[in-house]
Scaffold this motif. Structure first.
Motif, PDB file in Angstrom:
ATOM      1  N   CYS A  39     -10.281  -5.583  10.511  1.00 33.01           N
ATOM      2  CA  CYS A  39     -10.083  -4.726   9.336  1.00 33.01           C
ATOM      3  C   CYS A  39      -9.619  -3.330   9.742  1.00 33.01           C
ATOM      4  O   CYS A  39      -8.759  -2.736   9.084  1.00 33.01           O
ATOM      5  CB  CYS A  39     -11.364  -4.640   8.523  1.00 33.01           C
ATOM      6  SG  CYS A  39     -11.752  -6.162   7.647  1.00 33.01           S
TER       7      CYS A  39
ATOM      8  N   GLU B 208     -19.490 -12.029  15.505  1.00 33.46           N
ATOM      9  CA  GLU B 208     -18.563 -12.358  14.416  1.00 33.46           C
ATOM     10  C   GLU B 208     -18.304 -11.150  13.519  1.00 33.46           C
ATOM     11  O   GLU B 208     -17.173 -10.914  13.114  1.00 33.46           O
ATOM     12  CB  GLU B 208     -19.127 -13.516  13.587  1.00 33.46           C
ATOM     13  CG  GLU B 208     -18.149 -14.110  12.616  1.00 33.46           C
ATOM     14  CD  GLU B 208     -16.997 -14.836  13.294  1.00 33.46           C
ATOM     15  OE1 GLU B 208     -15.927 -14.846  12.696  1.00 33.46           O
ATOM     16  OE2 GLU B 208     -17.162 -15.358  14.410  1.00 33.46           O
ATOM     17  N   GLN B 209     -19.357 -10.369  13.212  1.00 36.19           N
ATOM     18  CA  GLN B 209     -19.182  -9.191  12.362  1.00 36.19           C
ATOM     19  C   GLN B 209     -18.354  -8.124  13.060  1.00 36.19           C
ATOM     20  O   GLN B 209     -17.548  -7.446  12.427  1.00 36.19           O
ATOM     21  CB  GLN B 209     -20.538  -8.621  11.959  1.00 36.19           C
ATOM     22  CG  GLN B 209     -21.255  -9.470  10.948  1.00 36.19           C
ATOM     23  CD  GLN B 209     -22.589  -8.854  10.566  1.00 36.19           C
ATOM     24  OE1 GLN B 209     -23.136  -8.032  11.298  1.00 36.19           O
ATOM     25  NE2 GLN B 209     -23.107  -9.261   9.407  1.00 36.19           N
ATOM     26  N   VAL B 210     -18.523  -7.969  14.350  1.00 34.33           N
ATOM     27  CA  VAL B 210     -17.756  -6.979  15.109  1.00 34.33           C
ATOM     28  C   VAL B 210     -16.279  -7.345  15.066  1.00 34.33           C
ATOM     29  O   VAL B 210     -15.414  -6.480  14.893  1.00 34.33           O
ATOM     30  CB  VAL B 210     -18.276  -6.888  16.560  1.00 34.33           C
ATOM     31  CG1 VAL B 210     -17.360  -6.020  17.406  1.00 34.33           C
ATOM     32  CG2 VAL B 210     -19.690  -6.375  16.592  1.00 34.33           C
ATOM     33  N   ARG B 211     -15.968  -8.622  15.208  1.00 32.84           N
ATOM     34  CA  ARG B 211     -14.586  -9.069  15.180  1.00 32.84           C
ATOM     35  C   ARG B 211     -13.957  -8.797  13.805  1.00 32.84           C
ATOM     36  O   ARG B 211     -12.811  -8.364  13.708  1.00 32.84           O
ATOM     37  CB  ARG B 211     -14.506 -10.555  15.515  1.00 32.84           C
ATOM     38  CG  ARG B 211     -13.094 -11.031  15.710  1.00 32.84           C
ATOM     39  CD  ARG B 211     -13.028 -12.370  16.322  1.00 32.84           C
ATOM     40  NE  ARG B 211     -13.470 -13.367  15.343  1.00 32.84           N
ATOM     41  CZ  ARG B 211     -13.403 -14.666  15.527  1.00 32.84           C
ATOM     42  NH1 ARG B 211     -12.965 -15.149  16.679  1.00 32.84           N
ATOM     43  NH2 ARG B 211     -13.800 -15.495  14.589  1.00 32.84           N
ATOM     44  N   ILE B 212     -14.697  -9.023  12.749  1.00 33.66           N
ATOM     45  CA  ILE B 212     -14.193  -8.747  11.399  1.00 33.66           C
ATOM     46  C   ILE B 212     -13.942  -7.256  11.222  1.00 33.66           C
ATOM     47  O   ILE B 212     -12.920  -6.844  10.671  1.00 33.66           O
ATOM     48  CB  ILE B 212     -15.180  -9.280  10.341  1.00 33.66           C
ATOM     49  CG1 ILE B 212     -15.162 -10.806  10.367  1.00 33.66           C
ATOM     50  CG2 ILE B 212     -14.818  -8.755   8.959  1.00 33.66           C
ATOM     51  CD1 ILE B 212     -16.220 -11.434   9.498  1.00 33.66           C
ATOM     52  N   TYR B 213     -14.871  -6.410  11.708  1.00 36.07           N
ATOM     53  CA  TYR B 213     -14.688  -4.963  11.611  1.00 36.07           C
ATOM     54  C   TYR B 213     -13.466  -4.504  12.406  1.00 36.07           C
ATOM     55  O   TYR B 213     -12.717  -3.638  11.955  1.00 36.07           O
ATOM     56  CB  TYR B 213     -15.927  -4.223  12.090  1.00 36.07           C
ATOM     57  CG  TYR B 213     -17.114  -4.338  11.160  1.00 36.07           C
ATOM     58  CD1 TYR B 213     -16.958  -4.245   9.779  1.00 36.07           C
ATOM     59  CD2 TYR B 213     -18.388  -4.550  11.664  1.00 36.07           C
ATOM     60  CE1 TYR B 213     -18.038  -4.351   8.928  1.00 36.07           C
ATOM     61  CE2 TYR B 213     -19.487  -4.655  10.815  1.00 36.07           C
ATOM     62  CZ  TYR B 213     -19.298  -4.561   9.444  1.00 36.07           C
ATOM     63  OH  TYR B 213     -20.370  -4.669   8.597  1.00 36.07           O
TER      64      TYR B 213
END
Length: 110
Positions: free
Chosen positions: A10, A2-7
């Motif tokens: 962005c 999930e964090q990779v997708r947000i990065y």
């Protein structure tokens, strides 16, 4: 994951929106009047956009003019909807308003 997708989202949005932000800041922060400078008209190109094609025998209306000018060793491109230099030929000297921009990026103030 999930964090990779947000990065990634962005990063892609930053890459896509950064030119628009820089363009807006450069023009928005420029409070000086443009300096009229002598430039050489290097090329003029007429463009006609017809979304459904051209009708044979019909006169094509020019929708945009693309210019290339040179001044002080720099080459600059810009486009206008109307020809601000109708009587000038390629290679002639023209007077062009050059703005320095709020971020120092020069642009033609037409």
């Amino acid at each position: 994951f999930e964090q990779v997708r947000i990065y990634v989202i962005c990063g892609v949005l930053g890459i896509v929106l950064m030119p628009l932000v820089v363009f807006g800041l450069n023009r928005g922060l420029d409070f000086r009047t443009p300096k009229v400078q002598v430039a050489t008209l290097e090329s003029v190109k007429k463009n006609a956009n017809q979304p459904f094609g051209y009708v044979k025998g019909e006169k094509v209306k020019v929708s945009r003019y693309d210019f290339v000018i040179s001044f002080d060793g720099q080459i600059m491109q810009f486009s206008t909807k109307e020809n601000p230099f109708p009587n000038q030929e390629v290679g002639e000297q023209i007077m062009v308003p050059i703005c320095s921009g709020g971020l120092g990026i020069a642009y033609v103030g037409l």
